[in-house]
Design an enzyme around this catalytic site. Structure first.
Site, PDB file in Angstrom:
ATOM      1  N   SER B  27      -3.677  14.227  -4.797  1.00  0.00           N
ATOM      2  CA  SER B  27      -4.718  13.239  -4.525  1.00  0.00           C
ATOM      3  C   SER B  27      -4.366  12.401  -3.302  1.00  0.00           C
ATOM      4  O   SER B  27      -3.210  12.018  -3.104  1.00  0.00           O
ATOM      5  CB  SER B  27      -4.863  12.337  -5.746  1.00  0.00           C
ATOM      6  N   CYS B 136      -0.104   3.821  -7.698  1.00  0.00           N
ATOM      7  CA  CYS B 136      -0.395   3.552  -6.286  1.00  0.00           C
ATOM      8  C   CYS B 136       0.297   2.254  -5.879  1.00  0.00           C
ATOM      9  O   CYS B 136       0.034   1.206  -6.463  1.00  0.00           O
ATOM     10  CB  CYS B 136      -1.893   3.444  -6.038  1.00  0.00           C
ATOM     11  N   GLY B 222       6.235  12.646   2.329  1.00  0.00           N
ATOM     12  CA  GLY B 222       6.682  13.682   3.250  1.00  0.00           C
ATOM     13  C   GLY B 222       8.087  14.168   2.920  1.00  0.00           C
ATOM     14  O   GLY B 222       8.702  13.740   1.931  1.00  0.00           O
TER      15      GLY B 222
END
Lengths: 300, 312
Positions: B27, B136, B222
């Protein structure tokens, strides 16, 4: 090719965007300096060269390694034609500003890049007597192809889009100093009148590019020519040109540069404040709803 | 004898959810899928998690929203989205046609919002499962459920009873013990646990004495965070029996296999979608052979097979 025909409100408004975009591993054929810290890289990529239109951009990434990690959004400088006159190559001009662009400037013919595009919406193709392109610094890069197109010298896109040649095409080009002046001959050869200003007076008229724009608009008005402005450069310059366009009631498009991670609408990084029909604003993605916007829609 | 790559069963059970293969996209890294359609055959994917939806529209955080860091990137998008009603009207009809499982990521400001959205979305055609984004780092509210085992348990339980759709809980690494929070998700009845969300981080322009992100602090993702994510998957795999979905810097087939061995039953590719939009297809192409190379005939044959023993 139907994925973008079902767009919801505010989604992927550019009708020719995205479905034509592909990722390619390309080979560099040339990487040459144009001016101080300013380079032009050329690579073979017929798929992009055939479909790209002025104002669209590409994502360029160094294929090896994870640092730098992300690709960089860079505007089309121009397409390159083969011996038969077919577009097969792509030129991208760039300013060395950080790690990625520094590494890019060290690449040579035979080195490879990962490229995806063409991306974004591009400039409008509406007819006008006099197209006035306003650039600050490296902001000149999206205008070579547009100038050539409006000078009636080349067509872009697949199918090639129709542009009625303008009676005049002018680039008002502001640079810091003469050593940053890049590609002046490229524009002249494309049929574009170039008027340069510089901060220090080392080339052209000393001062802000907006003064030159005012002068060109006065001349166009005296000649009875219809005028459109297109603008790309530092944000304060674009804001000033947008104000000038509004005051003189001249249509104006700006090409924005914002930090992007993906260039294709997935990350929601590259947002700008865009005026909504109801009068307030909303964040919109520069990559898929721009990078070209009507200047009056931007909240500076 | 090495299994033939073509004979391998790629399907993966995640509690009540069954996926055609273990390669999903995370997402917030795949837009609403439509943006990625030119680059990846969406029907091949094990699942798509569209950008997190909230009950009400959210404008998101002020730019800059992303900044690159060594082998990674920080983001503080701030759950920019048009709200669950607009999602159902504008995005779900398309998502329902792409031909792979759609797992909708939701974030509520409180338990009632999570439950309302879970109930509403669970009834929509084309929704295979719901992932609770309780992790989040860029908005206040939801992350509280991801930092406390008992509130995590309560939330998962409430959502589970609100909808027949399978429930995934996505956890944050920004806690002292992610395994404790995972136990809460398991006790609440999560069909699977996704981990990890981004690692809180920061970047500074010291000459201007300013943060690089508009929101000051953001989430790191990442390749830079892959070792952290692998550690979290390994630790949680020791603590719970619930299937895990590994996330964090996964970019190559080797990354995928490492997460499976560490204990993940499936993986989500995230940031790589930004810097290599065709990565999911490349990984899927390589998966059968990678499994065959270790004599696996199905994905489960490698899940959690990490051997901890003294070096010879």
């Amino acid at each position: 090719m139907s994925n973008c025909s079902t767009t919801g409100p505010g989604e992927l408004a550019a009708s020719f965007y995205a479905d034509a975009a592909r990722q390619h591993r390309v080979t560099i054929t040339e990487n040459v300096p144009l001016a101080r810290d300013t380079w032009r890289v050329r690579f073979e990529c017929p798929a992009i060269a055939r479909t790209v239109v002025p104002g669209q951009f590409l994502m360029l990434r160094l294929p090896a390694g994870n640092d730098p990690l992300l690709a960089r959004p860079l505007a089309l400088y121009d397409t390159v034609l083969d011996a038969k006159g077919q577009p097969t190559g792509v030129d991208v001009a760039y300013l060395v500003v950080g790690k990625m662009t520094a590494r890019l400037s060290e690449l040579r013919a035979g080195d490879e890049l990962d490229v995806w595009g063409p991306l974004g919406n591009g400039f409008a193709a509406e007819p006008v007597d006099h197209l006035v392109m306003v650039a600050g610094g490296i902001g000149q890069t999206p205008f070579l192809a547009l100038g050539r197109e409006y000078a009636g010298r080349r067509r872009y896109g697949n199918p090639p889009r129709s542009v009625v040649p303008a009676k005049a095409v002018t680039l008002c080009y502001g640079v810091r100093t003469v050593d940053y002046l890049a590609g002046e001959q490229d524009f002249a050869a494309a049929g574009v009148e170039v008027r340069v200003t510089s901060n220090d007076g080392s080339v052209g008229r000393q001062g802000l590019v907006t003064a030159e724009v005012d002068a060109v608009l006065d001349e166009a008005a005296a000649a009875g020519h219809s005028v459109r402005l297109v603008c790309c450069g530092p944000e304060p310059m674009m804001e000033a040109v947008a104000e000038l366009a509004a005051a003189r009631q001249v249509a104006c498009q700006v090409s924005l540069e914002t930090p992007m991670a993906c260039g294709i609408g997935a990350c929601f990084s590259c947002v700008v404040k865009v005026r909504q029909p109801e009068g307030d604003w909303d964040y919109k993605r520069t990559c898929v709803e721009g990078p070209v916007f009507d200047a009056e829609k931007i909240v500076w | 004898m090495t299994a033939a790559a073509t004979d391998i069963d790629l399907s993966v059970p995640l509690g009540r959810l069954r996926l055609p293969n273990p390669v999903l996209v995370a997402s917030g890294t795949f837009g609403y899928a439509r943006e990625m359609a030119p680059f990846v055959d969406l029907a091949r994917l094990g699942g798509i998690l569209p950008k997190t939806v909230t009950r009400q529209p959210r404008q998101g955080n002020a730019p800059w929203r992303t900044i690159e860091t060594p082998a990674g990137m920080l983001n503080s998008i701030g759950l920019d989205n048009d709200g669950v009603d607009a999602f159902a009207a504008n995005h779900l009809p398309y998502l329902a046609t792409v031909g792979c499982p759609i797992i909708v990521s939701i974030a509520g400001r409180d338990e009632a919002e999570f439950v309302e959205m879970a109930a509403m979305l669970g009834e929509q055609p084309g929704v295979a499962a719901i992932e609770l984004n309780i992790s989040c780092p860029n908005v206040s509210g939801g992350i509280d459920f991801g930092t406390n085992a008992s509130s995590c348990e309560s939330l998962v339980k409430a959502c589970r009873s609100a909808t027949p759709a399978p429930i995934l809980a996505k956890l944050t690494p920004n806690v002292t013990s992610i395994a404790e929070v995972a136990k809460g998700a398991e006790a609440g009845g999560a069909d699977a646990i996704s981990l990890i969300n981004t690692v809180q981080g920061m970047a500074i322009d010291w000459r201007r004495r300013r943060p690089m992100l508009g929101n000051v602090i953001g989430g790191l993702s990442g390749p830079a965070i892959k070792p952290i994510a692998l550690r979290c998957v390994y630790q949680v795999a020791q603590a719970v029996k619930t299937p895990l979905v590994g996330i964090g810097g996964i970019a190559t087939i080797d990354d995928v296999m490492e997460f499976l061995v560490a204990g993940a039953s499936a993986v989500q590719l995230g940031t790589v979608n930004f810097y290599n939009p065709t990565a999911a297809a490349t990984v899927l192409d390589a998966l059968p052979k990678a499994l065959a190379d270790v004599d696996a005939t199905c994905v489960a044959d490698v899940v959690g097979t990490l051997q901890i023993s003294p070096r010879d």
